[in-house]
Design an enzyme around this catalytic site. Structure first.
Site, PDB file in Angstrom:
ATOM      1  N   SER A 185       1.155  -0.981  -0.135  1.00  0.00           N
ATOM      2  CA  SER A 185      -0.101  -0.268  -0.142  1.00  0.00           C
ATOM      3  C   SER A 185       0.693   1.338  -0.070  1.00  0.00           C
ATOM      4  CB  SER A 185      -1.201   0.274   1.153  1.00  0.00           C
ATOM      5  OG  SER A 185      -1.587   1.579   1.007  1.00  0.00           O
ATOM      6  N   TYR A 198      -2.085  -1.100  10.432  1.00  0.00           N
ATOM      7  CA  TYR A 198      -2.172  -1.199   9.352  1.00  0.00           C
ATOM      8  C   TYR A 198      -0.894  -0.580   8.585  1.00  0.00           C
ATOM      9  CZ  TYR A 198      -3.665  -1.821   4.696  1.00  0.00           C
ATOM     10  OH  TYR A 198      -3.962  -1.303   2.869  1.00  0.00           O
TER      11      TYR A 198
END
Ligand code: NAD
Ligand code: MG
Length: 293
Positions: A185, A198
């Site tokens: 990401s 995350y």
């Protein structure tokens, strides 16, 4: 015919606020993400390959599954039991492309499942050429004080540890020419404070790619990552973002809109294909302009 303007090629007028319980069903979203169901056209780039995609029921994994099947690959997908409805749709798209579809439901927090899913794919597909480690867990927290061991353990187990277990199993089966692709990401590079755990897992995936590149390429297997920016998927509306961010999700990207999963598929196809034979240890950004350095 000229290419379309990327600013207006996909939906760009914001989204209605909406909340589903994790993991969320894509089919029930208000503005269903575009996974290329009506648009992706294959050209035999993955003819005869066997691919396993975790989290292939929806979002980026679904777009990849549809593209892989239309490029000539047989595809196994994993997903959670609650996502059967989304998974059945993907099965239909894979079969409509004339390819074999294998559905493997289960929870990647379970180490045994993470391991078994690889063997089951090899058995049912008759081999494994491409492993896409894409399943992911993202639940925002307002403040540092809100992060519990239980919460962080889930995030790390799903996003990192299960990927290690799946690669440990895949290493036993994959042959030279194989390709492993991790969905990391932009959060690995530009972390948001509300996604602290995350973001740590997404950085860890970049580290995994760099760590494992040498041992894998010595076996003829390439390993790369894709780092998406804001992409409209079920993950975002099932706890991935606070509601106020759902409404204008993606609008702060330089392109000014959220990406759709369909816009990621070509990179996953490239990284799986033989045309990427000199590409390993890389992370490709597909962010609408956000930096991944
Ligand atoms: P998505 O919700 O459509 O897909 C994520 C999938 O992960 C789910 O469908 C589910 O099957 C799977 N999953 C979640 N928890 C699981 C568990 N405990 N066991 C097994 N499977 C589980 O959302 P998406 O955005 O397409 O997510 C795919 C990947 O893309 C994730 O790794 C995510 O972190 C990454 N990503 C997404 C964005 C974005 O903006 N959507 C941005 C960067 C990275
Ligand atoms: Mg899903």
């Amino acid at each position: 015919m000229a290419n379309k303007d990327p600013r207006t090629k996909y939906h760009q007028d914001g989204f209605n606020k909406q909340k589903q319980a994790y993991p969320g069903l894509q089919g029930e979203m208000d503005f269903v993400p575009d996974c290329g169901e009506e648009s992706y056209v294959g050209s035999g780039k993955l003819n005869g390959l066997k691919a396993l995609i975790s989290g292939g029921d929806s979002g980026i994994g679904r777009a990849t599954a549809i593209a892989y099947a239309r490029e000539g690959a047989d595809v196994a997908i994993t997903y959670l039991d609650d996502e059967e409805q989304d998974a059945q749709e993907v099965k239909r798209y894979i079969e409509e492309a004339g390819q074999k579809a294998v559905l493997i439901p289960g929870d990647l927090r379970d180490e045994q499942f993470a391991r078994d899913v690889v063997g089951e794919s090899v058995e049912k597909l008759g081999g494994l050429d491409v492993l896409v480690l894409n399943a992911g867990y993202q639940q925002w927290q307002p403040d540092l004080q809100d992060y519990t061991l239980e919460h962080m353990t889930d995030t790390f187990t799903i996003n990192v540890f299960s990927q290690v277990f799946m690669m440990q199993e895949a290493e036993k089966h994959m042959k030279p020419g194989g390709s492993i692709i991790l969905t990391t990401s932009i959060q690995a590079f530009s972390p948001a404070n509300i996604l602290m755990d995350y973001a740590m897992t997404k950085s860890a995936q970049v580290s995994l790619i760099k760590s494992l590149m040498t041992p894998f390429i010595q076996k003829g297997i390439r390993i790369n990552g894709v780092a998406p920016g804001p992409v409209w998927t079920a993950l975002q509306i099932s706890g991935g973002q606070p509601q106020e961010k759902v409404a204008n999700f993606g609008e702060s990207s330089p392109l000014g809109r959220a990406g759709q999963p369909a816009e990621l598929a070509a990179v996953y196809v490239l990284l799986a294909s033989e045309e990427a034979s000199f590409i390993t240890g890389e992370v490709y950004g597909v962010t609408g302009g956000g930096p991944i350095v």
